[in-house]
Design a protein around this motif. Sequence first.
Motif, PDB file in Angstrom:
ATOM      1  N   PHE A   1      25.283  24.383  27.380  1.00 18.69           N
ATOM      2  CA  PHE A   1      23.858  24.683  27.456  1.00 18.69           C
ATOM      3  C   PHE A   1      23.628  26.195  27.455  1.00 18.69           C
ATOM      4  O   PHE A   1      22.746  26.698  26.751  1.00 18.69           O
ATOM      5  N   ALA A   2      24.416  26.915  28.227  1.00 18.57           N
ATOM      6  CA  ALA A   2      24.260  28.373  28.293  1.00 18.57           C
ATOM      7  C   ALA A   2      24.591  29.015  26.949  1.00 18.57           C
ATOM      8  O   ALA A   2      23.880  29.932  26.502  1.00 18.57           O
ATOM      9  N   ASN A   3      25.642  28.563  26.288  1.00 16.79           N
ATOM     10  CA  ASN A   3      25.988  29.111  24.966  1.00 16.79           C
ATOM     11  C   ASN A   3      24.902  28.818  23.942  1.00 16.79           C
ATOM     12  O   ASN A   3      24.558  29.675  23.119  1.00 16.79           O
ATOM     13  N   GLN A   4      24.342  27.610  23.990  1.00 19.13           N
ATOM     14  CA  GLN A   4      23.280  27.245  23.067  1.00 19.13           C
ATOM     15  C   GLN A   4      22.038  28.104  23.314  1.00 19.13           C
ATOM     16  O   GLN A   4      21.411  28.586  22.374  1.00 19.13           O
ATOM     17  N   ALA A   5      21.695  28.307  24.573  1.00 21.30           N
ATOM     18  CA  ALA A   5      20.533  29.131  24.900  1.00 21.30           C
ATOM     19  C   ALA A   5      20.755  30.580  24.463  1.00 21.30           C
ATOM     20  O   ALA A   5      19.849  31.227  23.929  1.00 21.30           O
TER      21      ALA A   5
ATOM     22  N   ASP B   1      19.156  34.442  17.855  1.00 18.93           N
ATOM     23  CA  ASP B   1      18.484  34.131  16.592  1.00 18.93           C
ATOM     24  C   ASP B   1      17.025  34.550  16.629  1.00 18.93           C
ATOM     25  O   ASP B   1      16.488  35.077  15.646  1.00 18.93           O
ATOM     26  N   GLU B   2      16.353  34.338  17.743  1.00 23.28           N
ATOM     27  CA  GLU B   2      14.927  34.656  17.837  1.00 23.28           C
ATOM     28  C   GLU B   2      14.680  36.161  17.971  1.00 23.28           C
ATOM     29  O   GLU B   2      13.663  36.651  17.514  1.00 23.28           O
ATOM     30  N   LEU B   3      15.589  36.887  18.572  1.00 20.26           N
ATOM     31  CA  LEU B   3      15.393  38.326  18.754  1.00 20.26           C
ATOM     32  C   LEU B   3      15.683  39.119  17.491  1.00 20.26           C
ATOM     33  O   LEU B   3      15.167  40.213  17.321  1.00 20.26           O
TER      34      LEU B   3
ATOM     35  N   PRO C   1      24.802  37.378  27.795  1.00 18.46           N
ATOM     36  CA  PRO C   1      23.934  37.034  28.934  1.00 18.46           C
ATOM     37  C   PRO C   1      23.949  38.104  30.031  1.00 18.46           C
ATOM     38  O   PRO C   1      22.950  38.342  30.688  1.00 18.46           O
ATOM     39  N   SER C   2      25.074  38.778  30.203  1.00 20.31           N
ATOM     40  CA  SER C   2      25.128  39.830  31.226  1.00 20.31           C
ATOM     41  C   SER C   2      24.243  41.015  30.844  1.00 20.31           C
ATOM     42  O   SER C   2      23.831  41.794  31.709  1.00 20.31           O
ATOM     43  N   ASP C   3      23.921  41.166  29.542  1.00 20.09           N
ATOM     44  CA  ASP C   3      23.044  42.251  29.100  1.00 20.09           C
ATOM     45  C   ASP C   3      21.595  42.016  29.499  1.00 20.09           C
ATOM     46  O   ASP C   3      20.779  42.937  29.420  1.00 20.09           O
TER      47      ASP C   3
END
Length: 148
Positions: free
Chosen positions: A44-48, A54-56, A65-67
């Motif tokens: 789930f975390a990798n997909q998110a 993709d959206e950014l 994610p740490s960024d």
Amino acid sequence: MEIFGIGSAEFVLLLVLAVIMFGPEKLPEVSRRAARIVHFVRAFANQATNQLKDELGPEYKDLKPSDLNPKTLVSKLLLADVENDLNDIKRELDGVKADLNGSAADVGQARSEVKTIVGSTTQSQATGSEPAAPATVTPLVAWDSEAT
């Protein structure tokens, strides 16, 4: 050794508590369920994360994610230009340092020449002989008699 931020002593304690709570018969089944849950959360975390990339857009393809931590995000995006400027200034200061080291070496050489001349003059006065001819010293700065 740490696993998920849990030290080895804490892990052993959790393992003993799991054996006491679930019993040795149910422990393999519970551990399989826990592994499935961890796998699901990771997927789930990798997909998110991939959806967010993709959206950014392409500028954020290296986003982790740490960024998303505000402190890390500011340092990565806003301070990158400042860091380049600081590196340029550091290189310039290294050049100035090298120039100053060269000047210090010149001053040290002039000091040793003056010390030699003063030493030979003092020694000749102590023995009563004529002072030796002073070594030719090239002045670092041209002497201006009108300025004194």
